[in-house]
Write a protein that holds these residues in place. Structure first.
Motif, PDB file in Angstrom:
ATOM      1  N   CYS A 183      32.174  36.784  45.064  1.00 47.73           N
ATOM      2  CA  CYS A 183      31.710  38.152  46.227  1.00 47.73           C
ATOM      3  C   CYS A 183      32.283  39.606  45.762  1.00 47.73           C
ATOM      4  O   CYS A 183      32.941  39.769  44.838  1.00 47.73           O
ATOM      5  CB  CYS A 183      32.252  37.584  47.529  1.00 47.73           C
ATOM      6  SG  CYS A 183      33.895  37.476  47.596  1.00 47.73           S
ATOM      7  N   ARG A 225      31.820  36.726  52.810  1.00 49.48           N
ATOM      8  CA  ARG A 225      32.833  35.750  52.293  1.00 49.48           C
ATOM      9  C   ARG A 225      33.164  34.623  53.476  1.00 49.48           C
ATOM     10  O   ARG A 225      33.236  33.495  53.070  1.00 49.48           O
ATOM     11  CB  ARG A 225      34.066  36.442  51.668  1.00 49.48           C
ATOM     12  CG  ARG A 225      35.010  35.198  51.315  1.00 49.48           C
ATOM     13  CD  ARG A 225      36.259  36.013  50.657  1.00 49.48           C
ATOM     14  NE  ARG A 225      37.644  35.176  50.594  1.00 49.48           N
ATOM     15  CZ  ARG A 225      38.394  35.105  51.603  1.00 49.48           C
ATOM     16  NH1 ARG A 225      38.397  35.651  52.727  1.00 49.48           N
ATOM     17  NH2 ARG A 225      39.492  34.094  51.335  1.00 49.48           N
ATOM     18  N   TYR A 273      27.554  41.165  48.076  1.00 51.07           N
ATOM     19  CA  TYR A 273      26.978  39.670  47.744  1.00 51.07           C
ATOM     20  C   TYR A 273      28.120  38.831  48.156  1.00 51.07           C
ATOM     21  O   TYR A 273      29.287  38.922  47.668  1.00 51.07           O
ATOM     22  CB  TYR A 273      26.376  39.804  46.428  1.00 51.07           C
ATOM     23  CG  TYR A 273      27.371  39.915  45.414  1.00 51.07           C
ATOM     24  CD1 TYR A 273      27.940  38.862  44.818  1.00 51.07           C
ATOM     25  CD2 TYR A 273      27.746  41.301  44.928  1.00 51.07           C
ATOM     26  CE1 TYR A 273      28.756  38.974  43.837  1.00 51.07           C
ATOM     27  CE2 TYR A 273      28.683  41.295  43.947  1.00 51.07           C
ATOM     28  CZ  TYR A 273      29.198  40.005  43.249  1.00 51.07           C
ATOM     29  OH  TYR A 273      29.985  40.291  42.267  1.00 51.07           O
ATOM     30  N   ALA A 274      27.508  37.579  48.294  1.00 51.63           N
ATOM     31  CA  ALA A 274      28.507  36.178  48.254  1.00 51.63           C
ATOM     32  C   ALA A 274      27.542  35.307  47.520  1.00 51.63           C
ATOM     33  O   ALA A 274      26.252  35.163  48.034  1.00 51.63           O
ATOM     34  CB  ALA A 274      29.124  35.939  49.609  1.00 51.63           C
ATOM     35  N   GLN A 275      28.195  34.649  46.503  1.00 58.14           N
ATOM     36  CA  GLN A 275      27.313  33.551  45.666  1.00 58.14           C
ATOM     37  C   GLN A 275      28.124  32.358  45.364  1.00 58.14           C
ATOM     38  O   GLN A 275      29.466  32.406  45.050  1.00 58.14           O
ATOM     39  CB  GLN A 275      26.954  34.093  44.188  1.00 58.14           C
ATOM     40  CG  GLN A 275      26.215  33.370  43.562  1.00 58.14           C
ATOM     41  CD  GLN A 275      26.022  33.986  42.020  1.00 58.14           C
ATOM     42  OE1 GLN A 275      26.844  34.341  41.576  1.00 58.14           O
ATOM     43  NE2 GLN A 275      24.719  34.276  41.567  1.00 58.14           N
ATOM     44  N   ALA A 287      31.746  42.733  52.178  1.00 56.15           N
ATOM     45  CA  ALA A 287      31.869  41.619  51.586  1.00 56.15           C
ATOM     46  C   ALA A 287      32.602  40.715  52.035  1.00 56.15           C
ATOM     47  O   ALA A 287      32.500  39.481  51.703  1.00 56.15           O
ATOM     48  CB  ALA A 287      32.515  42.189  49.871  1.00 56.15           C
ATOM     49  N   ILE A 317      33.871  31.382  45.512  1.00 59.32           N
ATOM     50  CA  ILE A 317      32.784  32.119  46.072  1.00 59.32           C
ATOM     51  C   ILE A 317      33.072  33.599  45.181  1.00 59.32           C
ATOM     52  O   ILE A 317      33.910  34.034  44.943  1.00 59.32           O
ATOM     53  CB  ILE A 317      32.879  32.769  47.422  1.00 59.32           C
ATOM     54  CG1 ILE A 317      33.158  31.483  48.248  1.00 59.32           C
ATOM     55  CG2 ILE A 317      31.747  33.523  47.629  1.00 59.32           C
ATOM     56  CD1 ILE A 317      33.100  31.733  49.869  1.00 59.32           C
ATOM     57  N   SER A 366      30.385  32.478  54.434  1.00 56.83           N
ATOM     58  CA  SER A 366      30.179  31.403  53.285  1.00 56.83           C
ATOM     59  C   SER A 366      31.410  30.209  53.938  1.00 56.83           C
ATOM     60  O   SER A 366      30.971  29.047  53.650  1.00 56.83           O
ATOM     61  CB  SER A 366      30.247  31.805  52.202  1.00 56.83           C
ATOM     62  OG  SER A 366      29.292  32.815  51.977  1.00 56.83           O
TER      63      SER A 366
END
Length: 229
Positions: A171, A78, A115-117, A74, A169, A81
């Motif tokens: 994440c 991060r 995940y990172a979004q 993760a 973010i 991104s």
């Protein structure tokens, strides 16, 4: 991981995302550019380069620290991104807003999915025999502005990479099992069929149900099958 996807277009425009899938299926990046179309691919390239180096234990320098509350994977997503955000911000948006990018990055390792979004697409999971469950979802500005009449307005993202020196973010990571599927959805309209359908693994059937419920709302939809357990 194996991703199948499609865009549904109407008279309202939603940009089609740029998609990167690592050859071994270990990670996927979905980036949607609102502005310069090439910026989505640039974000994918920047993020993929960092993740590949981190996975290979190549020493890479970064101005961003590891967060102890997150797993290594993760943290990789991060930091990747944040690096991409800084590059887009400095090259395109420091003096004037020109472009912004929504992105979702997935990194699969064993029974763990990191995940990172930033913005869309939304991330949901379906376990066999169960309905969809949200993992990381956002809120589009067009939904906020639709009012009590629930008008379908043109898509308008709420959060984007590259428009500010700092970045919020979403994440983390979650447990996955063989047979699980991930559903990725970018759209301001949340149809009932998205939650009640037992056919989330069938992209065509799920798309048809969503279109039948609201044919005027554009969206992008992806289904990720998990492999290599």
């Amino acid at each position: 991981m194996r991703l199948v996807e499609r865009s549904y277009s109407t008279k309202l425009h939603r940009p089609r995302p740029a998609i990167y899938t690592e050859p071994d299926g270990s990670f996927v990046i979905i980036s949607t550019s609102w502005g310069n179309p090439e910026d989505g691919q640039k974000v994918n390239d920047d993020i993929a380069k960092y993740i590949q180096a981190a996975k290979a234990d190549v020493e890479v320098t970064s101005p961003f620290e590891f967060l102890t509350a997150l797993t290594n994977e993760a943290n990789y997503l991060r930091i990747a991104s944040l690096i991409s955000n800084e590059q887009i911000y400095r090259s395109a948006n420091k003096n004037e807003y020109i472009s912004g990018v929504e992105t979702l990055v997935l990194l699969h390792k064993g029974s763990q999915m990191a995940y990172a979004q930033v913005g869309a697409p939304h991330l949901l999971i379906q376990k066999p025999g169960r309905p969809l469950a949200p993992v990381a979802i956002g809120y589009e500005a067009s939904l906020e502005m639709s009012g009590v009449e629930n008008q379908i307005l043109a898509p308008l993202p709420q959060t984007m990479l590259g428009i500010d020196a700092s970045l919020n973010i979403r994440c983390g990571d979650f447990h996955v099992d063989e047979g699980d599927r991930l559903v990725l959805y970018a759209g301001s309209f949340w149809p009932d069929s998205l939650w009640t359908s037992s056919q989330a693994n069938n992209l065509q059937q799920l798309t048809q149900k969503m279109v039948q419920q609201n044919p005027e709302a554009p969206f992008w939809l992806g289904v990720v099958d998990l492999e290599n357990f």
